[in-house]
Design an enzyme around this catalytic site. Structure first.
Site, PDB file in Angstrom:
ATOM      1  CG  ASP A  67      -1.942   0.862   1.101  1.00 12.75           C
ATOM      2  OD1 ASP A  67      -3.293   0.617   0.456  1.00 12.75           O
ATOM      3  OD2 ASP A  67      -1.964   2.211   1.490  1.00 12.75           O
ATOM      4  CE1 TYR A 107      -5.612   6.291  -0.966  1.00  7.00           C
ATOM      5  CE2 TYR A 107      -4.895   6.574   1.251  1.00  7.00           C
ATOM      6  CZ  TYR A 107      -5.268   5.818   0.414  1.00  7.00           C
ATOM      7  OH  TYR A 107      -5.115   4.335   0.679  1.00  7.00           O
ATOM      8  CG  HIS A 153      -4.263  -4.239  -0.022  1.00  8.91           C
ATOM      9  ND1 HIS A 153      -3.557  -3.670  -1.070  1.00  8.91           N
ATOM     10  CD2 HIS A 153      -4.317  -3.023   0.792  1.00  8.91           C
ATOM     11  CE1 HIS A 153      -3.213  -2.473  -0.852  1.00  8.91           C
ATOM     12  NE2 HIS A 153      -3.690  -2.075   0.178  1.00  8.91           N
TER      13      HIS A 153
END
Length: 387
Positions: free
Chosen positions: A177, A307, A361
């Site tokens: 990630d 982000y 993930h």
């Protein structure tokens, strides 16, 4: 670099406030309480709320996490929280493990002892690592950024200073990630300090150079680009919001623990290899430990805003740019869209690419043994080149 011991000690008042908010939760209606098609299942969220109120014990989870050796380091004027587990073996390699969103340092709990003391878990002591697991700025117990610009690119510089402050002039990096982005930036910006990089995710923002004079996109690479675009159109709303209007989102999540829980648990279910049953892979207490770390951090704005910072500074590369440190990839089958090896080899020196039999993930939580064995195997031939 200022360094001091750290133990988690959430104030009683914060726990009482959480319980009050949970009791006062106002839940929405749903056309079908059991389905996940529109987002987090109402029935699951009701059950999670009941567990959080009546069975989850933060103090027990806090005591468990406090068995990990934790510290705070002041790096560039800000406190960075991290776990530092020295390795047990003849020549441990320093390894910085970086988590992502919606994970935390706690997702590395099961892999830390396997990496640091392989002999105690049936492995070869020659595979030992000094394991360092920092919390990203604004996550867990790391201070939130006080100015814009703290994305994965900048975090790589903070990690370099942290590792050098701990006495590690050269070290290895691993992540998934956001942690994968940080690890790739470490290799790109500071190659002389990096022994090698191992990833269990290739960031969607990674784009090799394309155009005249460069190899054309292959059919396999185009299939990946198409799959990634299709995935984004269906599953990418969270990233669009966090990378454009993180502050607006933070108001809701800072005020509502169940809103935060719904936002996070949907990702654990969708992104993991759980077959639609999130508790098949993640026990409820494990999910609530991660969610509670976000709640108690009081810096949800920062955990979303990274982000936006990463969107401003994506992993795009210039023509003919190459990254020198060797790269290893563990490709888990239920991961977000993963490019073919050729896509990554356009920039990186890929030495190992392992197709895993299961997992998604959250590899360190879903398949810790598989992940650890691939990390060990990748770094074995690099140990002699660490000087």
């Amino acid at each position: 670099m200022s360094l001091r011991d750290f133990k988690i000690d959430v104030p009683d008042g914060d726990i009482e406030d959480l319980m009050r908010r949970l009791r006062a939760t106002r839940l929405p209606a749903a056309l079908d309480a059991g389905q996940w098609d529109d987002g987090a299942s109402l029935a699951f969220i009701q059950r999670m709320r009941d567990h959080w109120l009546n069975r989850f014990d933060w103090r027990v989870r806090q005591a468990r996490l406090n068995r990990l050796p934790q510290y705070l380091a002041t790096v560039d004027g800000a406190d960075i929280h991290f776990v530092h587990q020295p390795g047990s073996g003849p020549a441990p390699i320093p390894l910085v493990l970086t988590h992502g969103w919606p994970g935390s340092f706690a997702e590395m709990e099961r892999v830390i002892p396997l990496l640091a003391d392989p002999a105690a878990h049936g492995g070869d002591p020659g595979d030992a690592f000094h394991v360092i697991v920092p919390s990203l700025p604004g996550f867990g117990f790391s201070a939130p950024p006080r100015a814009p610009g703290v994305g994965a690119r900048h975090v790589a510089e903070l990690w370099l200073k942290l590792m050098k402050g701990l006495g590690y002039e050269r070290f290895a990096a691993q992540g998934g990630d956001i942690g994968a982005s940080v690890s790739m930036w470490l290799a790109r910006r500071f190659p002389a300090s990096i022994i090698g990089v191992h990833l269990n995710y290739i960031p969607g923002s990674y784009r090799p150079p394309l155009g005249p004079g460069l190899p054309p996109v292959t059919a396999q690479e185009q299939a990946y680009l198409d799959a990634a675009a299709a995935w984004t159109s269906v599953e990418g709303a969270y990233a669009a919001e966090q990378s454009t209007k993180p502050q607006t989102l933070a108001y809701a999540m800072t005020d509502s623990p169940m809103g935060l829980a719904a936002w996070i648990v949907e990702k654990f279910r969708t992104w993991s290899d759980c077959g639609g049953d999130v508790e098949r892979v993640f026990p409820m207490d494990e999910l609530l430990t991660d969610i509670s770390l976000y709640w108690f951090s009081r810096s949800l704005d920062a955990s979303f805003r990274i982000y936006k910072e990463n969107r401003r500074q994506p992993l795009t590369f210039e023509a003919c740019e190459r990254v020198a440190p060797m790269l290893g990839v563990a490709a888990f089958p239920h991961e977000l869209p993963t490019p073919p090896r050729s896509w990554v080899e356009r920039v990186f020196n890929v030495q190992r690419w392992t197709s895993m039999p299961s997992g998604g993930h959250f590899a360190a939580m879903e398949q810790p043994e598989l992940l650890v064995e691939d990390i060990r195997a990748f770094f074995r031939p690099l140990r002699s080149r660490r000087a």
